[in-house]
Design a protein around this motif. Structure first.
Motif, PDB file in Angstrom:
ATOM      1  N   PHE A 172      21.675 -16.445   7.889  1.00 13.48           N
ATOM      2  CA  PHE A 172      20.977 -15.008   7.894  1.00 13.48           C
ATOM      3  C   PHE A 172      21.818 -14.219   8.880  1.00 13.48           C
ATOM      4  CE2 PHE A 172      17.987 -12.328  10.614  1.00 13.48           C
ATOM      5  CZ  PHE A 172      17.826 -11.245   9.585  1.00 13.48           C
ATOM      6  N   ASP A 173      21.946 -12.836   8.616  1.00  9.76           N
ATOM      7  CA  ASP A 173      22.815 -12.063   9.379  1.00  9.76           C
ATOM      8  C   ASP A 173      21.845 -11.027  10.193  1.00  9.76           C
ATOM      9  OD1 ASP A 173      24.968 -10.608  10.932  1.00  9.76           O
ATOM     10  OD2 ASP A 173      25.505  -9.669   8.800  1.00  9.76           O
ATOM     11  N   GLU A 174      21.363 -10.256   9.454  1.00  6.89           N
ATOM     12  CA  GLU A 174      20.584  -9.225  10.190  1.00  6.89           C
ATOM     13  C   GLU A 174      19.754  -8.369   9.122  1.00  6.89           C
ATOM     14  OE1 GLU A 174      22.472  -5.737  11.806  1.00  6.89           O
ATOM     15  OE2 GLU A 174      24.196  -5.808   9.983  1.00  6.89           O
ATOM     16  N   ALA A 175      18.779  -7.849   9.731  1.00  3.00           N
ATOM     17  CA  ALA A 175      17.819  -7.195   8.988  1.00  3.00           C
ATOM     18  C   ALA A 175      17.562  -5.709   9.466  1.00  3.00           C
ATOM     19  CB  ALA A 175      16.622  -7.600   8.878  1.00  3.00           C
ATOM     20  N   LEU A 176      17.907  -4.813   8.557  1.00  2.00           N
ATOM     21  CA  LEU A 176      17.603  -3.362   8.659  1.00  2.00           C
ATOM     22  C   LEU A 176      16.419  -2.626   8.046  1.00  2.00           C
ATOM     23  CD1 LEU A 176      21.456  -2.682   8.386  1.00  2.00           C
ATOM     24  CD2 LEU A 176      20.236  -3.055  10.416  1.00  2.00           C
ATOM     25  N   LYS A 189      20.533  -8.980   5.447  1.00  3.21           N
ATOM     26  CA  LYS A 189      21.907  -9.395   5.075  1.00  3.21           C
ATOM     27  C   LYS A 189      22.188 -10.848   5.536  1.00  3.21           C
ATOM     28  CE  LYS A 189      23.728  -4.683   5.973  1.00  3.21           C
ATOM     29  NZ  LYS A 189      24.911  -3.846   6.627  1.00  3.21           N
ATOM     30  N   PHE A 190      23.285 -11.421   4.723  1.00  4.85           N
ATOM     31  CA  PHE A 190      23.416 -12.773   4.820  1.00  4.85           C
ATOM     32  C   PHE A 190      24.688 -13.227   4.436  1.00  4.85           C
ATOM     33  CE2 PHE A 190      21.640 -11.914   0.813  1.00  4.85           C
ATOM     34  CZ  PHE A 190      22.199 -12.814   0.083  1.00  4.85           C
ATOM     35  N   ASP A 191      25.133 -14.294   5.056  1.00  2.00           N
ATOM     36  CA  ASP A 191      26.859 -15.067   4.943  1.00  2.00           C
ATOM     37  C   ASP A 191      26.762 -16.293   4.069  1.00  2.00           C
ATOM     38  OD1 ASP A 191      27.798 -12.455   6.145  1.00  2.00           O
ATOM     39  OD2 ASP A 191      27.330 -13.457   8.029  1.00  2.00           O
ATOM     40  N   VAL A 199      32.839 -17.835   3.344  1.00  2.00           N
ATOM     41  CA  VAL A 199      33.351 -17.650   2.288  1.00  2.00           C
ATOM     42  C   VAL A 199      32.643 -16.418   1.442  1.00  2.00           C
ATOM     43  CG1 VAL A 199      34.092 -19.817   1.962  1.00  2.00           C
ATOM     44  CG2 VAL A 199      31.879 -19.454   1.246  1.00  2.00           C
ATOM     45  N   GLY A 200      31.657 -15.870   2.014  1.00  2.00           N
ATOM     46  CA  GLY A 200      31.158 -14.838   1.167  1.00  2.00           C
ATOM     47  C   GLY A 200      29.861 -13.945   2.100  1.00  2.00           C
ATOM     48  N   THR A 201      29.630 -12.915   1.617  1.00  2.00           N
ATOM     49  CA  THR A 201      28.572 -12.058   2.098  1.00  2.00           C
ATOM     50  C   THR A 201      27.422 -11.643   1.067  1.00  2.00           C
ATOM     51  OG1 THR A 201      29.578  -9.951   1.894  1.00  2.00           O
ATOM     52  CG2 THR A 201      30.031 -11.251   3.978  1.00  2.00           C
ATOM     53  N   GLY A 202      26.247 -11.164   1.589  1.00  2.00           N
ATOM     54  CA  GLY A 202      25.279 -10.869   0.449  1.00  2.00           C
ATOM     55  C   GLY A 202      24.260 -10.056   1.205  1.00  2.00           C
ATOM     56  N   GLN A 203      23.275  -9.194   0.393  1.00  2.00           N
ATOM     57  CA  GLN A 203      22.204  -8.568   0.986  1.00  2.00           C
ATOM     58  C   GLN A 203      21.304  -8.516  -0.152  1.00  2.00           C
ATOM     59  OE1 GLN A 203      24.159  -4.966   2.190  1.00  2.00           O
ATOM     60  NE2 GLN A 203      23.202  -4.009   0.576  1.00  2.00           N
ATOM     61  N   LYS A 204      19.932  -8.203   0.222  1.00  2.00           N
ATOM     62  CA  LYS A 204      18.717  -7.770  -0.585  1.00  2.00           C
ATOM     63  C   LYS A 204      18.145  -6.685  -0.177  1.00  2.00           C
ATOM     64  CE  LYS A 204      14.958 -10.062  -0.914  1.00  2.00           C
ATOM     65  NZ  LYS A 204      13.897 -10.920  -0.963  1.00  2.00           N
ATOM     66  N   GLU A 205      17.574  -5.904  -1.197  1.00  2.00           N
ATOM     67  CA  GLU A 205      16.868  -4.854  -0.478  1.00  2.00           C
ATOM     68  C   GLU A 205      15.384  -4.720  -1.071  1.00  2.00           C
ATOM     69  OE1 GLU A 205      18.717  -1.203  -1.185  1.00  2.00           O
ATOM     70  OE2 GLU A 205      20.653  -1.805  -0.416  1.00  2.00           O
ATOM     71  N   MET A 206      14.371  -4.565  -0.153  1.00  2.00           N
ATOM     72  CA  MET A 206      13.024  -4.416  -0.483  1.00  2.00           C
ATOM     73  C   MET A 206      12.630  -2.781  -0.450  1.00  2.00           C
ATOM     74  SD  MET A 206      12.307  -7.751  -1.541  1.00  2.00           S
ATOM     75  CE  MET A 206      10.423  -7.576  -1.640  1.00  2.00           C
ATOM     76  N   LEU A 207      11.715  -2.490  -1.142  1.00  2.00           N
ATOM     77  CA  LEU A 207      11.069  -1.229  -1.123  1.00  2.00           C
ATOM     78  C   LEU A 207       9.879  -1.390  -0.813  1.00  2.00           C
ATOM     79  CD1 LEU A 207      12.574   0.846  -4.342  1.00  2.00           C
ATOM     80  CD2 LEU A 207      13.377   0.871  -1.875  1.00  2.00           C
ATOM     81  N   LEU A 208       9.293  -0.589   0.479  1.00  2.00           N
ATOM     82  CA  LEU A 208       8.006  -0.626   0.790  1.00  2.00           C
ATOM     83  C   LEU A 208       7.349   0.881   0.685  1.00  2.00           C
ATOM     84  CD1 LEU A 208       9.215  -3.166   2.289  1.00  2.00           C
ATOM     85  CD2 LEU A 208       7.565  -2.527   4.147  1.00  2.00           C
TER      86      LEU A 208
END
Length: 238
Positions: A172-176, A189-191, A199-208
């Motif tokens: 886990f990297d951070e959450a905004l 956000k995660f690595d 070797v990589g990064t990623g992120q997911k988004e949720m709508l509230l």
């Protein structure tokens, strides 16, 4: 691959039973959201399971972008549209688009690595509530309405520097949180690491949606219900 027990494939179509999708949510993703309970009238298949099936079919690409455009119900025939310009969609029998997938770069079809990424990602995703999301909402003095919780999985993205990895772990990297009136977008956000090499990064988004003022006692009750559902399920399964 271990994923085979969580969906059924026949020719070019695939489908999920309530039991398969719910079992995946609870035993693989550690996700006890009520919308994945087999007796829930609003039952839907976890977005993370759609991502997992996409990985199993197309492999791990250096770039994978997913947009979730509709809720997937159980016992519905689904299929991937023909891959065109590295883009495909999951559609139902009425050709309704439920998920969009875009691929780019080199790819790997190593079952062991793909299984590892699926498990690492969905277990991380299952921890988003309450561990990460609740402190974020508290910081903005806002929360979803427990009586009409509107939380939607919007999109996710993975960017790998290389796919020829022998082992992989997610950190886990951070959450905004970005608030716009009674709506908010939460980004996790995660690595990806192979040993100590990123070797990589990623992120997911949720709508509230339908946000209301934060109430600690109410949120504590939501968390308690969530934890109780987990204990009940694990006790019944043991």
């Amino acid at each position: 691959m271990f994923l085979n027990e969580f969906y059924s494939q026949e020719d070019s179509t695939f489908r999920f039973t309530q039991h398969q999708a719910s079992h995946f949510a609870k035993t693989v993703a550690n996700d006890y959201n009520k919308i994945h309970d087999v007796d829930n009238k609003r039952f839907c298949v976890p977005g993370d399971l759609l991502f997992a099936v996409s990985l199993a079919k197309f492999g791990l690409s250096e770039t994978m972008k997913i947009n979730f455009t509709g809720m997937v119900r159980n016992d519905v025939d689904l299929q991937f549209s023909p891959l065109s310009e590295n883009k495909t969609t999951i559609i139902n029998a009425n050709e309704q688009v439920l998920m969009e997938l875009e691929l780019a770069g080199n790819s790997s079809h190593d079952d062991e690595i793909i299984s590892k990424i699926i498990i690492e990602y969905v277990q991380f995703s299952g921890k988003n509530f309450p561990d990460v999301m609740v402190p974020l909402m508290r910081s903005e003095n806002l929360m979803f309405n427990p009586a009409r919780a509107l939380i939607m999985y919007k999109c996710m993205e993975i960017n790998m520097t290389r796919v020829d990895v022998k082992n992989i772990a997610l950190r886990f990297d951070e959450a905004l949180i970005d608030v716009n009136g009674k709506r908010a977008t939460v980004t996790f956000k995660f690595d990806f690491y192979e040993g100590e090499e990123k070797v990589g990064t990623g992120q997911k988004e949720m709508l509230l949606s339908g946000l209301i003022p934060y109430e600690e006692s109410v949120m504590n009750g939501v968390i308690a219900d969530y934890q109780a559902a987990k204990v009940k399920y694990l006790s019944a399964a043991s």
